[in-house]
Each structure stands twice: as structure tokens, then as C-alpha cells.
Design a protein around this motif. Structure first.
Motif, PDB file in Angstrom:
ATOM      1  N   LYS A   1       0.714  -1.195  -0.087  1.00  0.00           N
ATOM      2  CA  LYS A   1      -0.049   0.178   0.129  1.00  0.00           C
ATOM      3  C   LYS A   1       0.900   1.231   0.115  1.00  0.00           C
ATOM      4  O   LYS A   1       0.346   2.348  -0.618  1.00  0.00           O
ATOM      5  CB  LYS A   1      -0.976  -0.075   1.248  1.00  0.00           C
ATOM      6  N   ASP A   2       2.091   1.184   0.463  1.00  0.00           N
ATOM      7  CA  ASP A   2       2.874   2.467   0.691  1.00  0.00           C
ATOM      8  C   ASP A   2       4.333   2.021   0.501  1.00  0.00           C
ATOM      9  O   ASP A   2       4.739   1.194   0.632  1.00  0.00           O
ATOM     10  CB  ASP A   2       2.392   3.165   1.840  1.00  0.00           C
ATOM     11  N   PRO A   3       5.427   3.052   0.538  1.00  0.00           N
ATOM     12  CA  PRO A   3       6.775   2.891   0.404  1.00  0.00           C
ATOM     13  C   PRO A   3       7.320   2.075   1.574  1.00  0.00           C
ATOM     14  O   PRO A   3       8.162   1.227   1.317  1.00  0.00           O
ATOM     15  CB  PRO A   3       7.379   4.412   0.332  1.00  0.00           C
ATOM     16  N   LYS A   4       6.764   2.526   2.883  1.00  0.00           N
ATOM     17  CA  LYS A   4       7.320   1.789   4.116  1.00  0.00           C
ATOM     18  C   LYS A   4       6.916   0.157   4.028  1.00  0.00           C
ATOM     19  O   LYS A   4       7.796  -0.716   4.371  1.00  0.00           O
ATOM     20  CB  LYS A   4       6.630   2.262   5.130  1.00  0.00           C
ATOM     21  N   GLU A   5       5.601  -0.162   3.360  1.00  0.00           N
ATOM     22  CA  GLU A   5       5.358  -1.674   3.397  1.00  0.00           C
ATOM     23  C   GLU A   5       6.326  -2.237   2.199  1.00  0.00           C
ATOM     24  O   GLU A   5       6.606  -3.306   2.330  1.00  0.00           O
ATOM     25  CB  GLU A   5       3.976  -1.786   2.832  1.00  0.00           C
ATOM     26  N   LYS A   6       6.573  -1.326   1.195  1.00  0.00           N
ATOM     27  CA  LYS A   6       7.243  -1.986  -0.047  1.00  0.00           C
ATOM     28  C   LYS A   6       8.798  -2.319   0.896  1.00  0.00           C
ATOM     29  O   LYS A   6       9.481  -3.244   0.347  1.00  0.00           O
ATOM     30  CB  LYS A   6       7.395  -1.018  -0.970  1.00  0.00           C
ATOM     31  N   ILE A   7       9.273  -1.415   1.428  1.00  0.00           N
ATOM     32  CA  ILE A   7      10.644  -1.571   2.188  1.00  0.00           C
ATOM     33  C   ILE A   7      10.602  -2.832   2.771  1.00  0.00           C
ATOM     34  O   ILE A   7      11.644  -3.694   2.743  1.00  0.00           O
ATOM     35  CB  ILE A   7      10.991  -0.314   2.716  1.00  0.00           C
ATOM     36  N   ARG A   8       9.751  -2.975   4.087  1.00  0.00           N
ATOM     37  CA  ARG A   8       9.756  -4.355   4.402  1.00  0.00           C
ATOM     38  C   ARG A   8       9.623  -5.492   3.909  1.00  0.00           C
ATOM     39  O   ARG A   8      10.145  -6.350   4.320  1.00  0.00           O
ATOM     40  CB  ARG A   8       8.461  -4.061   5.579  1.00  0.00           C
ATOM     41  N   ILE A   9       8.841  -5.582   2.799  1.00  0.00           N
ATOM     42  CA  ILE A   9       8.534  -6.717   2.099  1.00  0.00           C
ATOM     43  C   ILE A   9       9.933  -7.177   1.259  1.00  0.00           C
ATOM     44  O   ILE A   9      10.288  -8.080   1.487  1.00  0.00           O
ATOM     45  CB  ILE A   9       7.580  -6.507   0.996  1.00  0.00           C
ATOM     46  N   LEU A  10      10.455  -6.161   0.620  1.00  0.00           N
ATOM     47  CA  LEU A  10      11.701  -6.456  -0.008  1.00  0.00           C
ATOM     48  C   LEU A  10      12.931  -6.603   0.999  1.00  0.00           C
ATOM     49  O   LEU A  10      13.832  -7.551   0.826  1.00  0.00           O
ATOM     50  CB  LEU A  10      12.354  -5.150  -0.852  1.00  0.00           C
ATOM     51  N   TYR A  11      12.856  -6.030   2.027  1.00  0.00           N
ATOM     52  CA  TYR A  11      13.969  -6.174   3.193  1.00  0.00           C
ATOM     53  C   TYR A  11      13.893  -7.665   3.817  1.00  0.00           C
ATOM     54  O   TYR A  11      14.659  -8.583   3.753  1.00  0.00           O
ATOM     55  CB  TYR A  11      13.729  -5.450   4.310  1.00  0.00           C
ATOM     56  N   ASN A  12      12.540  -8.190   3.913  1.00  0.00           N
ATOM     57  CA  ASN A  12      12.444  -9.565   4.433  1.00  0.00           C
ATOM     58  C   ASN A  12      12.722 -10.502   3.354  1.00  0.00           C
ATOM     59  O   ASN A  12      13.282 -11.569   3.671  1.00  0.00           O
ATOM     60  CB  ASN A  12      10.745  -9.770   4.680  1.00  0.00           C
ATOM     61  N   TYR A  13      12.410 -10.192   2.072  1.00  0.00           N
ATOM     62  CA  TYR A  13      12.935 -11.005   1.025  1.00  0.00           C
ATOM     63  C   TYR A  13      14.443 -11.194   1.049  1.00  0.00           C
ATOM     64  O   TYR A  13      14.919 -12.338   0.814  1.00  0.00           O
ATOM     65  CB  TYR A  13      12.419 -10.446  -0.515  1.00  0.00           C
ATOM     66  N   LEU A  14      15.079  -9.905   1.294  1.00  0.00           N
ATOM     67  CA  LEU A  14      16.465  -9.989   1.162  1.00  0.00           C
ATOM     68  C   LEU A  14      17.111 -10.998   2.429  1.00  0.00           C
ATOM     69  O   LEU A  14      18.093 -11.870   2.228  1.00  0.00           O
ATOM     70  CB  LEU A  14      17.044  -8.617   1.420  1.00  0.00           C
ATOM     71  N   GLN A  15      16.540 -10.829   3.317  1.00  0.00           N
ATOM     72  CA  GLN A  15      16.819 -11.382   4.445  1.00  0.00           C
ATOM     73  C   GLN A  15      16.752 -13.208   4.588  1.00  0.00           C
ATOM     74  O   GLN A  15      17.447 -13.979   4.859  1.00  0.00           O
ATOM     75  CB  GLN A  15      16.169 -11.150   5.959  1.00  0.00           C
ATOM     76  N   SER A  16      15.438 -13.542   3.725  1.00  0.00           N
ATOM     77  CA  SER A  16      15.271 -14.965   3.662  1.00  0.00           C
ATOM     78  C   SER A  16      16.118 -15.365   2.672  1.00  0.00           C
ATOM     79  O   SER A  16      15.863 -16.709   2.314  1.00  0.00           O
ATOM     80  CB  SER A  16      13.676 -14.842   3.310  1.00  0.00           C
ATOM     81  N   ASN A  17      16.556 -14.645   1.657  1.00  0.00           N
ATOM     82  CA  ASN A  17      17.046 -15.484   0.251  1.00  0.00           C
ATOM     83  C   ASN A  17      18.608 -15.066   0.210  1.00  0.00           C
ATOM     84  O   ASN A  17      19.142 -15.599  -0.876  1.00  0.00           O
ATOM     85  CB  ASN A  17      16.384 -14.820  -0.817  1.00  0.00           C
ATOM     86  N   THR A  18      19.380 -14.233   1.000  1.00  0.00           N
ATOM     87  CA  THR A  18      20.574 -14.069   0.958  1.00  0.00           C
ATOM     88  C   THR A  18      21.159 -14.372   2.202  1.00  0.00           C
ATOM     89  O   THR A  18      20.689 -14.364   3.235  1.00  0.00           O
ATOM     90  CB  THR A  18      21.009 -12.755   0.473  1.00  0.00           C
ATOM     91  N   ARG A  19      22.828 -14.611   2.170  1.00  0.00           N
ATOM     92  CA  ARG A  19      23.713 -14.667   3.254  1.00  0.00           C
ATOM     93  C   ARG A  19      24.821 -13.877   3.234  1.00  0.00           C
ATOM     94  O   ARG A  19      25.128 -13.713   1.954  1.00  0.00           O
ATOM     95  CB  ARG A  19      23.653 -15.993   3.626  1.00  0.00           C
ATOM     96  N   TYR A  20      25.272 -13.421   4.342  1.00  0.00           N
ATOM     97  CA  TYR A  20      26.449 -12.645   4.319  1.00  0.00           C
ATOM     98  C   TYR A  20      27.936 -13.611   4.209  1.00  0.00           C
ATOM     99  O   TYR A  20      28.210 -14.528   4.725  1.00  0.00           O
ATOM    100  CB  TYR A  20      26.793 -11.932   5.602  1.00  0.00           C
ATOM    101  N   VAL A  21      28.584 -13.027   3.063  1.00  0.00           N
ATOM    102  CA  VAL A  21      29.972 -13.608   2.767  1.00  0.00           C
ATOM    103  C   VAL A  21      30.802 -12.624   2.227  1.00  0.00           C
ATOM    104  O   VAL A  21      30.648 -11.833   1.538  1.00  0.00           O
ATOM    105  CB  VAL A  21      29.907 -14.664   1.511  1.00  0.00           C
ATOM    106  N   GLY A  22      31.992 -12.652   3.011  1.00  0.00           N
ATOM    107  CA  GLY A  22      33.038 -11.355   2.519  1.00  0.00           C
ATOM    108  C   GLY A  22      33.687 -11.603   1.439  1.00  0.00           C
ATOM    109  O   GLY A  22      34.033 -12.579   0.883  1.00  0.00           O
ATOM    110  N   VAL A  23      33.744 -10.397   0.644  1.00  0.00           N
ATOM    111  CA  VAL A  23      34.483 -10.612  -0.478  1.00  0.00           C
ATOM    112  C   VAL A  23      35.375  -9.131  -0.634  1.00  0.00           C
ATOM    113  O   VAL A  23      34.780  -7.938  -0.677  1.00  0.00           O
ATOM    114  CB  VAL A  23      33.343 -10.397  -1.962  1.00  0.00           C
ATOM    115  N   GLN A  24      36.819  -9.514  -0.565  1.00  0.00           N
ATOM    116  CA  GLN A  24      37.612  -8.272  -0.375  1.00  0.00           C
ATOM    117  C   GLN A  24      38.855  -8.292  -1.446  1.00  0.00           C
ATOM    118  O   GLN A  24      39.815  -8.308  -1.066  1.00  0.00           O
ATOM    119  CB  GLN A  24      38.024  -8.394   1.000  1.00  0.00           C
ATOM    120  N   LEU A  25      38.524  -8.761  -2.703  1.00  0.00           N
ATOM    121  CA  LEU A  25      39.671  -8.853  -3.637  1.00  0.00           C
ATOM    122  C   LEU A  25      39.607  -7.318  -4.194  1.00  0.00           C
ATOM    123  O   LEU A  25      38.954  -6.813  -4.850  1.00  0.00           O
ATOM    124  CB  LEU A  25      39.171  -9.672  -4.647  1.00  0.00           C
TER     125      LEU A  25
END
Length: 632
Positions: A282-306
Motif C-alpha cells: 500500500k505504501d513505500p514503507k510496506e514495500k521496503i519491509r517486504i523487500l527487506y524481508n525477502y533479502l533476509q530470507s534469500n541471501t546470506r553474508y559472505v565477505g568479498v575483499q579482492l
């Protein structure tokens, strides 16, 4: 004919040996440098010569006396390098307490291994190191090496006494730079700057002598206000085929923006997925929450320092394909998803668990992390994109209340991250205690932890029940307790609030004395230790974060007993915080309430004993007892 030169050589060798003994004989260390010391820097010199914006040479040598086991961490030499630097001329020597040489080490004695940190998949850092493995204290180690740099991001700092218990007999930092180049530096007040022109270079020198060690001080914010240090930073540099001007934070931000430009392109499949996720938003804040939850559920942290990858994010398209990235890659991926949703955002660099960046001094070594800032019409949402638990908008205590750099199309912009005040970092606890006449009790505890206190406890969601129970047994100071029920929940994934529920029983909650029962009213949240005053504190101090604790404990009075004594209400106030405690008898219950509010900021050394006095009053108030007597 050969006798005289031979005798001369022997004499010179003997003199050399005597001089070495004289230099590193521990008995020659001034007495004032031995006080509170575990380590003495006998003689250190760091020479850094800039050839041009992309190349430089560091020549380093030091001699360190290890006085006791507490100084053992200083008894190894290590130097990091990567494909843009090379180490040569490695030498080391070990001396006993008399300054007599025990062993020489060659380059082949130094070990070489990868310096990839935990959680890092790609990193080209390596380290050369030498463990002297000697424990006959005191002893002295001396070593030296040269580093050639073929890519520059920063210049070395100078901080000869960076630890508690380190004294310095002598240390020098010599910095040379072509007169056609500019740089900047910060230094401690007690260090003098000397400079001289040598051919086509300007040489700067900083030094210190006879700096006494400092004994550990609790709650310290570091030694920089008392110990000598210098921080040096380039205005122009070249690294991994990239050229940068970082005279100001604005120009540094422009360089970082250009590095990330064009890295927010998503594959068509990801775009379709995003549009599907946002279909009912319905609004930008809800869009942010939905996409942030998707990010959390589908990615993981791995360091890349080349190479430049230490500063340039992985392309969003790549992260979408492999579902992992470092702080830069994940923040940039979130930025790309928001861009697809029509929401503008900016990457942010900051020092995670470091001080705020200095507004007047632009340098790369003040930051170590990247997050995302989403400016909305009436609000700003901050996102910590490496966490799979933190709710949207909560960035954690180690990122909050800091000056940070917003990376925009118009260059870098200094802004502040959110401040979590005491009221938002709360712990609210409600406890019911059903006592019997033998001093046993059934106890029910319900607690809410928010923001920083949520962050301190959220790991309980991830560990198994056995580990949960073990932690509770170690943290609660209830004698002879048995845990019946224990649960942790985060009711709303979009709020940094953790609920804890504990049911337990104990067989010795009260102390009997004749016909009386003695009870410590503050059952769960006591300040268990007092802080010791210091006569001449040197360093600034602070608590970890501001917070507010609220406790209510309802005791059911055992049958056959009445209240004989309850302490008076307590109110303690100071600039450090506020404390209240009171107990009210009502029908067959006692209601004990306690609040404790603490304010985190930098306090000067001279206020420490005032803090100790405040802390002591709370310590005493938390031990107050009530008395129940048998009804005759």
C-alpha cells in the motif's frame, strides 16, 4: 704482520657484543617505565616514503621487551600483505634479560599463510609472521622488514602505546612525500611535528620518549587522549587501476558513487519477482519491509575483499544469481530492488563499532562497513543488510548515533544515524512469585527486550533449548532453581522486540531466622558488583548504550506471615542516570517496582569517581531486604 689487524677485529666484535648487551639489558630500562608495564617498546622506527600516488615503501624496525606473561601478545611479529604489496628483508633476533643474543632468525624462519577472516569467501590478504615461542621473562625481541606498495588506499598510522601496560622508551615515525603531492594528518596534543625539505620531498617526523605505561581503567573509551599517536591520510591515491581524490568527504563520496554506478542492474527474473511481491503493498514503507524481508530470507553474508572489491559492490545481478554478498554487495542489491520498486536509496559507509567519522578529516580507515539509507517524504528508513534477524529500520547499537557518509550522485554527504535513547532500549519485566512458609517459591517471569537490549538477547532465538537453559541458569541469581518452561519469541518481525517467558521453582528463595523470613526484594535485575574508585583516572569513559529497565515483582506472602519491615522508597539521580525502587504491601501481596535509566555519552576522567558513587548507591539499594514475621 697480521696480528694487529686480527686483534682489532676481535676487539671490535667484543665491543659490538657489549653495546648490544647495553642496549637491550632490561636493567637499563628507567624505573618509571617499568611501573604498570608488561611491555616496553625499547626502540621503534617507522619510515614511510611515498613515491607517487600509487607506490610507496615502508621500512620498519622495532625492539620490544616482554616483561611478563601479560605482555605475551606482543611477542610475535606479523605483517599483512596482498597482491598490491610485497614484504622483504625480514630479520629478527631474540635476546635474554641481560641483552645477550639467544638466536637470529632468517627470512626462511618466517611463516606465510592466508589471512582470510571468518565469513569471507574471497580475500587476497596474506600474513607473514614469526612466533618467538620464548617464556623466560623478561626477554627482548627485535625485528625489521620492508614493504613495497604498488597500490595505495591509506597511509600507516603511528600509535606506539596502543594497549594497556605498554611503555615506550623511544619511537619515531618518519613520513616522506613528494613536494608536488598533498596529504593531511591528525595528531595527539602531546606530539610535536618536525618537517624539512630533502631534495624533491618533504619529510615529516613525529617522535616520543619515555612514555609510562597506563594501568587498565574500566569502561574506558581508549587511550588516545593520553598516549601519543598520529594519523596520516592521502588526498590523492591510485589503487587497482582506480584513481581517487579524497581531499574532502564530498570527493571521497564521489569516488565511491562512481565505483558503484551501474551495479544496480537486476536480471529480468528478479524484476518479475519483485513486482509480484509488491502487488498488494500500500505504501513505500510496506514495500521496503517486504523487500527487506525477502533479502533476509534469500541471501546470506559472505565477505568479498579482492582488490577494488574491498570498496566496489558486487553487481546486483551477481548477488541475485548466487544469493550471497558482503555488506557492500547486499546493500547494493537492496538498493537495486528498491530502485525497481520506484524507491530511491543511498549507500552509506561508516565505522561499525568504531567512533563517528571525523567531519574535518576524510580518510578511508575511519570506515569498515556499508548500510543503506532510504529517505522518504516524512521519514528516513535505515537498513542493516547483512543481518537475517534485524527488522527493517533497526541498524543495531554498533551502527547507531554516528556521523556517517551518504554516497550520493552529488558526492559524499555527512549525516547522522538514528539515536536509540534510553526509553527505546528498554527491558520491561513482570514477575510473579508465589511463596510458601518454607521459603520455596513458584516464579513466573515475562520480559520484553527492545532495540539494543533486543540485540543483546536475540541470539536466544537461534540456539537450542539446552543451550538456552544453560544461559538462564548462569544469568539468574536465584538459588536452587529448576526451570520448568522457557520460550523466546519475536511476535512482530518488523519490530526489534523479543519476548522471554520463564517458569521456574526454587527451594530456597527466602532466608529463615527464628520466626522470621528475610527476602531480597530485587530478585532478578540486581547490580551485583560495585565499581572501584580510581585516584587519578586518565581516560574518558562510557557505558555501552543508554537504556531503561522497568521491573515489577509481585510476591504472594506465605500463609501465617505478615510484613514486619519493608525499606523506604529509594530515589537516586545524577547526570549518569536515574534509579527508583519502592515496595507496597497490598492485601496478601508485596509489589516491588524498580526503574533504572542510564545515559551513554563520553564522560571526562575527572567525573569517574562521581559515577562510582552513583553506582555504589544503586548497588546498595539493590541489596535491600524485607522481613516477614509469623503471625502470633
Amino acid at each position: 704482520m697480521m696480528k694487529q689487524p686480527f686483534l682489532l677485529i676481535v676487539s671490535l666484535l667484543a665491543l659490538s657484543r657489549v653495546n648490544a648487551q647495553e642496549i637491550y639489558d632490561v636493567s637499563k630500562i628507567p624505573a618509571e617505565l617499568l611501573k604498570n608495564a608488561s611491555v616496553v617498546i625499547r626502540n621503534e622506527e617507522q619510515v614511510y616514503e611515498v613515491k607517487n600516488p600509487g607506490t610507496a615503501v615502508l621500512t620498519y624496525k622495532t625492539a620490544i621487551t616482554i616483561l611478563n606473561k601479560n605482555g605475551e601478545s606482543a611477542s610475535n611479529m606479523h605483517e599483512f600483505y596482498d597482491k598490491f604489496s610485497g614484504i622483504s628483508s625480514l630479520k629478527a633476533t631474540l635476546y635474554n634479560d641481560k641483552g645477550i643474543k639467544i638466536k637470529d632468525y632468517k627470512s626462511s624462519d618466517f611463516k606465510d599463510r592466508s589471512a582470510v577472516s571468518d565469513g569471507t569467501l574471497y580475500q587476497d590478504d596474506r600474513v607473514k609472521y614469526l612466533d618467538f615461542m620464548y617464556t623466560d621473562y623478561p626477554y627482548t625481541i627485535a625485528y625489521s622488514y620492508t614493504v613495497d606498495y604498488s597500490g595505495i588506499r591509506s597511509y600507516p598510522t603511528w600509535y606506539p602505546a596502543s594497549n594497556w601496560g605498554y611503555a615506550v622508551e623511544q619511537s619515531n615515525y618518519i613520513f616522506r612525500i613528494p613536494e608536488t603531492m598533498t596529504f593531511k594528518y591528525l595528531k595527539s596534543k602531546n606530539v610535536k611535528t618536525d618537517s624539512i625539505k630533502i631534495k624533491d620531498k618533504i619529510q615529516y617526523q613525529w617522535s616520543c620518549k619515555n612514555v609510562p605505561a597506563l594501568e587498565y581503567e574500566p569502561m574506558s573509551m581508549g587511550l588516545k587522549n593520553v598516549m601519543p599517536w598520529v594519523s596520516v591520510a592521502p588526498n590523492q591515491f591510485e589503487f587497482d587501476n582506480s584513481k581517487a581524490n579524497i581531499e574532502t568527504w564530498a570527493s571521497l563520496g564521489s569516488w565511491l558513487f562512481n565505483l558503484s554506478s551501474g551495479m544496480q542492474v537486476l536480471p529480468e527474473g528478479a524484476k518479475t519477482k519483485i513486482q509480484g511481491l509488491l502487488k498488494t503493498a500500500k505504501d513505500p514503507k510496506e514495500k521496503i519491509r517486504i523487500l527487506y524481508n525477502y533479502l533476509q530470507s534469500n541471501t546470506r553474508y559472505v565477505g568479498v575483499q579482492l582488490g577494488i572489491g574491498g570498496y566496489k559492490p558486487i553487481a546486483a545481478e551477481k548477488v541475485a544469481a548466487v544469493n550471497y554478498g558482503d555488506c557492500k554487495g547486499l546493500s547494493n542489491y537492496m538498493k537495486a530492488m528498491l530502485q525497481e520498486a520506484g524507491i530511491k536509496s543511498d549507500l552509506v559507509i561508516l565505522g561499525n563499532d568504531m567512533p563517528s567519522i571525523n567531519k574535518q578529516y576524510a580518510s578511508m580507515n575511519q570506515t569498515n562497513h556499508m548500510i543503506l539509507c532510504v529517505p522518504l517524504e516524512k521519514d528516513t528508513v535505515w537498513l542493516e543488510c547483512t543481518s537475517q534477524l534485524m527488522p527493517a529500520g533497526f541498524i543495531g547499537n554498533s551502527n547507531s548515533n554516528r556521523t556517517v557518509l551518504l554516497i550520493t550522485e552529488n558526492g559524499g554527504k555527512l549525516v547522522q544515524t538514528p539515536v536509540y535513547d534510553p526509553a527505546s532500549n528498554y527491558q520491561k519485566r513482570s514477575t510473579k512469585v508465589n511463596l510458601d512458609e518454607e521459603g520455596s517459591a513458584l516464579v513466573s517471569i515475562e520480559t520484553q527486550y527492545a532495540n539494543a537490549q533486543y540485540e543483546d538477547n536475540v541470539a536466544m532465538l537461534l540456539i537450542d533449548p539446552t543451550a538456552q537453559r544453560k544461559r538462564i541458569m548462569n544469568s539468574l541469581s536465584i538459588p536452587n532453581m529448576q526451570i520448568g518452561t522457557l520460550s523466546y519469541t519475536q511476535p512482530d518481525k518488523n519490530a526489534a522486540v523479543l519476548n522471554e517467558q520463564i517458569g521456574l521453582k526454587c527451594t530456597q528463595l527466602l532466608t529463615k531466622g527464628g520466626d522470621k523470613l528475610f527476602m531480597t526484594l530485587n530478585l532478578l535485575n540486581r547490580q551485583e558488583t560495585a565499581v572501584t574508585a580510581l585516584e587519578d583516572r586518565k581516560t574518558f569513559f562510557s557505558i555501552d548504550y543508554s537504556f531503561n529497565d522497568e521491573d515489577e515483582i509481585v510476591y504472594t506472602i506465605p500463609k501465617g506471615y505478615k510484613v514486619e519491615f519493608m525499606p523506604k522508597d529509594v530515589l537516586i539521580e545524577s547526570e549518569f542516570g536515574r534509579y527508583t525502587a519502592k515496595v507496597v504491601a497490598k492485601d496478601n501481596t508485596l509489589v516491588y517496582t524498580r526503574t533504572k535509566t542510564m545515559t551513554s555519552k563520553a564522560y571526562p576522567p575527572e567525573k569517574y569517581n562521581d559515577f562510582v558513587a552513583f553506582h555504589k548507591k544503586i548497588y546498595q539499594a539493590d541489596k535491600q531486604k524485607g522481613i516477614l514475621a509469623k503471625i502470633e
